[in-house]
Design an enzyme around this catalytic site. Structure first.
Site, PDB file in Angstrom:
ATOM      1  N   LYS A  44      -1.336  10.213   8.535  1.00  0.00           N
ATOM      2  CA  LYS A  44      -1.712  10.259   7.045  1.00  0.00           C
ATOM      3  C   LYS A  44      -2.616   8.774   6.849  1.00  0.00           C
ATOM      4  O   LYS A  44      -2.425   7.862   7.573  1.00  0.00           O
ATOM      5  CB  LYS A  44      -0.719  10.509   6.117  1.00  0.00           C
ATOM      6  CG  LYS A  44       0.276   9.158   6.254  1.00  0.00           C
ATOM      7  CD  LYS A  44       1.690   9.516   5.516  1.00  0.00           C
ATOM      8  CE  LYS A  44       2.450   8.468   5.654  1.00  0.00           C
ATOM      9  NZ  LYS A  44       3.917   8.813   5.323  1.00  0.00           N
ATOM     10  N   ARG A 134      12.034  11.725  -3.985  1.00  0.00           N
ATOM     11  CA  ARG A 134      10.640  11.940  -4.111  1.00  0.00           C
ATOM     12  C   ARG A 134      10.363  13.426  -4.215  1.00  0.00           C
ATOM     13  O   ARG A 134      10.730  14.019  -5.241  1.00  0.00           O
ATOM     14  CB  ARG A 134       9.737  11.105  -3.224  1.00  0.00           C
ATOM     15  CG  ARG A 134       8.260  11.265  -3.316  1.00  0.00           C
ATOM     16  CD  ARG A 134       7.423  10.479  -2.359  1.00  0.00           C
ATOM     17  NE  ARG A 134       7.643  10.808  -0.888  1.00  0.00           N
ATOM     18  CZ  ARG A 134       7.214  10.355   0.262  1.00  0.00           C
ATOM     19  NH1 ARG A 134       6.307   9.105   0.012  1.00  0.00           N
ATOM     20  NH2 ARG A 134       7.442  10.566   1.448  1.00  0.00           N
ATOM     21  N   TYR A 256     -14.726 -19.869  -6.417  1.00  0.00           N
ATOM     22  CA  TYR A 256     -14.785 -19.812  -7.636  1.00  0.00           C
ATOM     23  C   TYR A 256     -13.573 -20.334  -8.234  1.00  0.00           C
ATOM     24  O   TYR A 256     -12.401 -20.391  -7.660  1.00  0.00           O
ATOM     25  CB  TYR A 256     -14.420 -18.147  -8.117  1.00  0.00           C
ATOM     26  CG  TYR A 256     -15.569 -17.221  -7.924  1.00  0.00           C
ATOM     27  CD1 TYR A 256     -16.671 -17.110  -8.772  1.00  0.00           C
ATOM     28  CD2 TYR A 256     -15.674 -16.248  -6.794  1.00  0.00           C
ATOM     29  CE1 TYR A 256     -17.612 -16.359  -8.904  1.00  0.00           C
ATOM     30  CE2 TYR A 256     -16.666 -15.281  -6.681  1.00  0.00           C
ATOM     31  CZ  TYR A 256     -17.865 -15.620  -7.653  1.00  0.00           C
ATOM     32  OH  TYR A 256     -18.865 -14.693  -7.600  1.00  0.00           O
ATOM     33  N   MET A 304     -15.338 -11.465  -3.268  1.00  0.00           N
ATOM     34  CA  MET A 304     -15.270  -9.911  -3.145  1.00  0.00           C
ATOM     35  C   MET A 304     -15.911  -9.819  -1.864  1.00  0.00           C
ATOM     36  O   MET A 304     -15.479  -8.797  -1.113  1.00  0.00           O
ATOM     37  CB  MET A 304     -16.483  -9.199  -4.218  1.00  0.00           C
ATOM     38  CG  MET A 304     -16.359  -7.715  -4.368  1.00  0.00           C
ATOM     39  SD  MET A 304     -17.684  -7.029  -5.397  1.00  0.00           S
ATOM     40  CE  MET A 304     -16.890  -7.572  -6.971  1.00  0.00           C
TER      41      MET A 304
HETATM   42  C1  PLP Z   1       4.840   8.315   6.271  1.00  0.00           C
HETATM   43  C2  PLP Z   1       5.919   9.389   6.838  1.00  0.00           C
HETATM   44  C3  PLP Z   1       6.734   9.172   8.056  1.00  0.00           C
HETATM   45  C4  PLP Z   1       6.274   8.190   9.068  1.00  0.00           C
HETATM   46  O1  PLP Z   1       6.837   6.875   8.456  1.00  0.00           O
HETATM   47  P1  PLP Z   1       6.754   5.599   9.344  1.00  0.00           P
HETATM   48  O2  PLP Z   1       7.708   4.489   8.508  1.00  0.00           O
HETATM   49  O3  PLP Z   1       5.591   4.964   9.228  1.00  0.00           O
HETATM   50  O4  PLP Z   1       7.242   5.795  10.662  1.00  0.00           O
HETATM   51  C5  PLP Z   1       7.391  10.085   8.523  1.00  0.00           C
HETATM   52  N1  PLP Z   1       7.698  11.537   7.683  1.00  0.00           N
HETATM   53  C6  PLP Z   1       6.979  11.388   6.413  1.00  0.00           C
HETATM   54  C7  PLP Z   1       7.360  12.446   5.712  1.00  0.00           C
HETATM   55  C8  PLP Z   1       6.185  10.622   5.959  1.00  0.00           C
HETATM   56  O5  PLP Z   1       5.481  10.882   5.026  1.00  0.00           O
END
Ligand code: PLP
Length: 360
Positions: A44, A134, A256, A304
């Site tokens: 992700k 969550r 700046y 920037m």
């Molecule tokens: C991001 C995520 C992981 C991986 O977590 P890490 O700490 O990067 O290993 C595993 N499971 C779910 C559901 C996640 O959202």
């Protein structure tokens, strides 16, 4: 016909990704789990800034699952030819539900009302909230979920949960979650997948009665816990070059706010990396870059598109600069200096910074 845009040949800075390091990290993480345990590579956030398609290609055949945040990320992988299982952690809705079927994606069911939304035959795992707070089904709703599944023709084949504190080696909460997860698992078919371990879970709270582990940050070379770990190699370097070098007189100020003043004569170097590229502005005054063979301090406010450095000696324009990487700061050091975590530092490197892949 519209005019064709020219691909820019200018590259102010670039990210270099060592795919071999990611492969080695995955192998090492796998060696910590029981024989037969499968691995999910979490890609992700564009593989935590490393480039999801390239990382997935490098791991194709080495892991049995990829994990992504949403359907868009999953479709990107399918369009790139990735054929492994893909789990979408996010919440399906009426619009995205058909895409799970069309692209053979595994859904995560985190609420009973999602069950009727998914088309018949779609693969899914049940996410229980054992303490993450969550998404996820409430642990006391197992009966309700089982009833809802009886009315449905989706194919559920796993249960999962997530740790909020597994980066703490002494986390009592994590121990409690493992127990609760085991109790919930016992109420579902034994042949289903069971998974709860992220990187911190694998490193600090591993229990062998799971069928799958889901690692993100560890694959990219970082231990989420209190200490770096020698067995993991950071895979990402962020490189640029000096674009200008000019003399600086004692008393002159840089950038700046004119908040930095030279206490001696020297040289002002300009490097084309700034907060629009994802470098946190609050690293001003806190870090150095590797310039050729030297470490030179960042001076004056990060802007920037530019960072300025002070040097006692002149430096040839074009000299390579490492902002982040093996021979300079790693992402953990920059994250700590910026008051954030490695995950955020890595994922905030802007998409416009080209990713270049060291061939495997
Ligand atoms: C991001 C995520 C992981 C991986 O977590 P890490 O700490 O990067 O290993 C595993 N499971 C779910 C559901 C996640 O959202």
């Amino acid at each position: 016909m519209g005019q064709l845009k020219k691909v820019p040949v200018t590259r102010h800075s670039y990210v270099e990704v060592d795919l071999q390091a990611i492969q080695n990290n995955v192998t090492w993480l796998g060696s910590l789990t029981a024989a037969g345990t499968r691995q999910m590579a979490v890609v992700k956030g564009d593989a935590y800034g490393h480039g999801a398609v390239e990382v997935a290609r490098a791991l194709s055949g080495k892991v049995s699952w990829f994990g992504v945040a949403n359907v868009a990320e999953a479709v990107e992988l399918r369009n790139a030819g990735i054929s492994e299982n893909i789990m979408v952690f996010g919440v399906p809705d009426e619009e995205t539900a058909p895409l799970y079927e069309n692209h053979n994606l595994t859904a995560v069911i985190s609420h009973p009302e999602l069950i009727p939304i998914l088309p018949d035959g779609v693969n899914a795992h049940l996410l229980f909230d054992t303490g993450m707070g969550r998404l996820g089904l409430q642990p006391d709703k197992v009966d309700e979920v089982q009833n809802a599944l009886k009315q449905s023709n989706i194919r559920v084949s796993g249960i999962m949960s997530h740790f909020p504190c597994s980066d703490d080696p002494d986390s009592a909460k994590t121990k409690h979650q493992l127990e609760l997860f085991r109790e919930i698992s016992a109420r579902f078919p034994a042949e289903w997948d069971r998974h709860i371990h992220n990187t911190g879970g694998i490193l600090y709270h591993y229990e062998s009665d799971v069928t799958l582990v889901r690692h993100g940050i560890g694959m990219y070379g970082y231990d989420p816990g209190p200490n770096p770990r020698d067995e993991l190699t950071p895979a990402l370097s962020w490189k640029s070059k000096v674009v200008q070098c000019k003399p600086l007189k004692k008393g002159q100020t840089i950038s700046y706010g004119a908040r930095w003043e030279a206490d001696r004569d020297g040289w002002l170097l300009t490097v084309p990396v700034g907060y629009a590229d994802g470098l946190p502005r609050n690293l001003t005054g806190k870090i150095s870059y590797r310039v050729g063979e030297n470490e030179l301090p960042v001076c004056g406010t990060i802007t920037m598109d530019y960072t300025m450095l002070f040097s006692d000696d002149p430096v040839e324009p074009g000299t390579p600069v490492t902002v982040l990487g093996a021979e300079a700061n790693d992402a953990r050091i920059l994250a700590e200096a910026s008051g954030t975590i490695t995950y955020e530092l890595l994922t905030r490197i802007a998409a416009k910074v080209p990713r270049v892949f060291k061939q495997v």
